[in-house]
Design an enzyme around this catalytic site. Structure first.
Site, short mmCIF file in Angstrom:
data_model
loop_
_atom_site.label_atom_id
_atom_site.label_comp_id
_atom_site.label_asym_id
_atom_site.label_seq_id
_atom_site.Cartn_x
_atom_site.Cartn_y
_atom_site.Cartn_z
NE ARG A 131 -4.36 -1.00 0.16
CZ ARG A 131 -4.60 -2.07 -0.64
NH1 ARG A 131 -3.78 -2.17 -1.50
NH2 ARG A 131 -5.70 -2.98 -0.64
CG HIS A 139 -3.25 0.08 -6.46
ND1 HIS A 139 -3.65 0.61 -5.27
CD2 HIS A 139 -3.41 -1.47 -6.24
CE1 HIS A 139 -4.00 -0.32 -4.35
NE2 HIS A 139 -4.15 -1.46 -5.09
P1 NDP Z 1 -1.91 -11.56 4.56
O1 NDP Z 1 -2.64 -11.08 5.60
O2 NDP Z 1 -1.95 -12.81 4.25
O3 NDP Z 1 -0.18 -11.47 5.09
C1 NDP Z 1 0.11 -10.32 5.61
C2 NDP Z 1 1.63 -10.61 6.00
O4 NDP Z 1 2.22 -9.22 6.81
C3 NDP Z 1 1.83 -11.60 7.15
O5 NDP Z 1 2.82 -12.32 6.97
C4 NDP Z 1 2.04 -10.98 8.52
O6 NDP Z 1 2.47 -11.66 9.57
C5 NDP Z 1 2.66 -9.64 7.85
N1 NDP Z 1 2.53 -8.46 8.90
C6 NDP Z 1 1.43 -7.75 9.22
N2 NDP Z 1 1.87 -6.76 9.93
C7 NDP Z 1 3.15 -6.91 10.38
C8 NDP Z 1 4.04 -6.37 11.25
N3 NDP Z 1 3.63 -5.39 11.90
N4 NDP Z 1 5.15 -6.65 11.52
C9 NDP Z 1 5.73 -7.82 10.50
N5 NDP Z 1 4.79 -8.38 9.77
C10 NDP Z 1 3.62 -8.20 9.62
O7 NDP Z 1 -2.02 -10.42 3.35
P2 NDP Z 1 -1.88 -10.64 1.93
O8 NDP Z 1 -0.41 -11.54 1.71
O9 NDP Z 1 -2.98 -11.52 1.16
O10 NDP Z 1 -1.47 -9.35 1.38
C11 NDP Z 1 -0.82 -8.47 1.70
C12 NDP Z 1 -1.22 -6.93 1.21
O11 NDP Z 1 -0.87 -6.94 -0.16
C13 NDP Z 1 -2.57 -6.30 1.28
O12 NDP Z 1 -2.88 -6.21 2.58
C14 NDP Z 1 -2.84 -5.32 0.17
O13 NDP Z 1 -2.35 -4.04 1.03
C15 NDP Z 1 -1.72 -5.63 -0.60
N6 NDP Z 1 -2.13 -6.09 -2.03
C16 NDP Z 1 -2.03 -5.33 -3.01
C17 NDP Z 1 -2.47 -5.56 -4.29
C18 NDP Z 1 -1.89 -4.66 -5.39
O14 NDP Z 1 -2.29 -4.86 -6.52
N7 NDP Z 1 -1.06 -3.91 -5.21
C19 NDP Z 1 -3.32 -6.66 -4.48
C20 NDP Z 1 -3.52 -7.39 -3.52
C21 NDP Z 1 -3.04 -7.11 -2.36
P3 NDP Z 1 1.73 -12.74 10.18
O15 NDP Z 1 1.91 -13.93 9.13
O16 NDP Z 1 2.74 -13.09 11.31
O17 NDP Z 1 0.53 -12.66 10.46
C1 OXD Z 2 -6.30 -5.48 -2.95
C2 OXD Z 2 -5.71 -4.55 -4.01
O1 OXD Z 2 -5.98 -5.04 -1.91
O2 OXD Z 2 -6.17 -4.51 -5.26
O3 OXD Z 2 -6.48 -6.48 -3.52
O4 OXD Z 2 -5.03 -3.51 -3.67
#
Ligand code: NDP
Ligand code: OXD
Length: 314
Positions: free
Chosen positions: A229, A277
């Site tokens: 993000r 994005h």
């Molecule tokens: P998940 O919830 O599956 O994974 C998030 C990961 O981040 C987990 O490993 C979590 O740790 C880690 N995390 C969260 N907070 C912290 C912290 N404070 N310190 C360390 N690690 C942290 O999310 P996704 O993988 O499905 O998606 C991730 C992000 O990708 C979405 O939230 C979205 O913002 C972005 N996204 C962007 C897109 C784009 O087109 N640009 C499309 C889709 C998603 P733990 O495993 O220990 O919980």
């Molecule tokens: C998502 C994105 O969060 O597209 O899936 O950013």
């Protein structure tokens, strides 16, 4: 019984068409056509207007059309119903394509060759490190981070990943927590950010973090990839780091303000690759089917999957 489809920033028409076909038993309403608020059982949303969901007294669940849910959790009047997010192989594969593409773009210096081609220059005197010489660190080892890390490891990159809680994965060096972050940064030539935007992660990609990345890696400096993000990054710090050499290049899919303002220096910076994005779009064919399946399963009394933990914020 109705479904509210509240989408802003994306074309809602393809979603309307798919949900009408997949869930014919529900009347489909939008914020503009919503009259009978008590009839709405489910809300399917992307960046819904703040306050709208709180006006639905019989709402049972909210479905995010994206993997991220910051666009929902930022609503100060959110009702106390479960929020389910997208976890889908189609979206995951798209994100890994973006990550692999951009790691290879920097590894294989494709922008240099584009410049050379425009100038009709044949010059092959540059250093060509192998993937095995370039260390990748993935911030966020969730649904998306795990898949990207596995695909990068398969290409030969030495891969590490960082998460909030401890993890293990074959072929990936796993780090967690604040101490783990510093240890991972110290062995990272390409930093890939796939974190969610939460109170704990906002602004994490800043000057202090960039200063912890090695400058002497085989790419001649550290590379930043962010598809998490825009709120995770401090753009003024990215530009300063590129100019000071703390960063050598960046591929950015997300921005503090979207669309990226015309006067942002990121548009014109020669070391920055910008995508709008769309690293991993939510394709209506795949994602409408996944959401419809969740609604039908919920109607059969089955538990919702991929429910967000509101306290953690993801
Ligand atoms: P998940 O919830 O599956 O994974 C998030 C990961 O981040 C987990 O490993 C979590 O740790 C880690 N995390 C969260 N907070 C912290 C912290 N404070 N310190 C360390 N690690 C942290 O999310 P996704 O993988 O499905 O998606 C991730 C992000 O990708 C979405 O939230 C979205 O913002 C972005 N996204 C962007 C897109 C784009 O087109 N640009 C499309 C889709 C998603 P733990 O495993 O220990 O919980
Ligand atoms: C998502 C994105 O969060 O597209 O899936 O950013």
């Amino acid at each position: 019984m109705s479904l509210l489809l509240a989408i802003s920033g994306w074309d809602a028409a393809p979603w309307r068409k798919r949900f009408a076909a997949l869930l014919p038993g529900y009347a489909l309403v939008t914020p503009e056509t919503l009259v009978d608020r008590a009839a709405v059982r489910y809300a399917i949303v992307w960046r819904p207007p703040h306050g709208l969901l709180a006006e639905l007294p019989r709402l049972e669940a909210i479905f995010s059309l994206g993997a991220g849910v910051d666009h929902i959790l930022s609503d100060p009047h959110l009702p106390d119903v479960p929020i389910a997010r997208v976890v889908d192989p189609d979206l995951t594969a798209r994100m890994s394509e973006w990550v692999v593409l951009n790691c290879l773009t920097h590894l294989r210096q494709t922008r240099r060759y584009e410049r050379q081609q425009r100038g009709l220059v044949w010059a092959d005197d540059d250093d060509q490190p192998a993937a095995r010489d370039v260390r990748v660190g993935v911030l966020g080892f969730g649904e998306l981070g795990r898949d990207a890390a596995a695909k990068l490891a398969a290409l030969g990159f030495p891969v590490a990943a960082w998460s909030a809680s401890p993890k293990t994965a074959p072929g990936v060096a796993c780090f967690d927590g604040p101490a783990g972050l510093d240890a991972m940064l110290a062995r990272t030539d390409i930093l890939v950010c796939l974190l969610p935007l939460t109170a704990a992660t906002r602004g994490i990609l800043n000057a202090a973090l960039f200063a912890k990345l090695p400058r002497d890696g085989r790419l001649g400096g550290a590379i930043l990839l962010n598809a998490g993000r825009g709120g995770l990054q401090v753009e003024a710090d990215i530009v300063a780091a590129l100019d000071s050499g703390a960063l050598k290049g960046a591929s950015l899919d997300v921005f503090e303000t979207e669309p990226l303002p015309q006067d942002s220096p990121l548009w014109r910076h020669p070391a920055v690759f910008v995508t709008p994005h769309n690293a991993a779009i939510s394709h209506p064919d795949a994602i409408a089917r996944a959401v419809a399946e969740q609604i039908l399963a919920h109607e059969r009394g089955e538990p919702l999957r991929h429910v967000v933990d509101r306290k953690r914020g993801y």
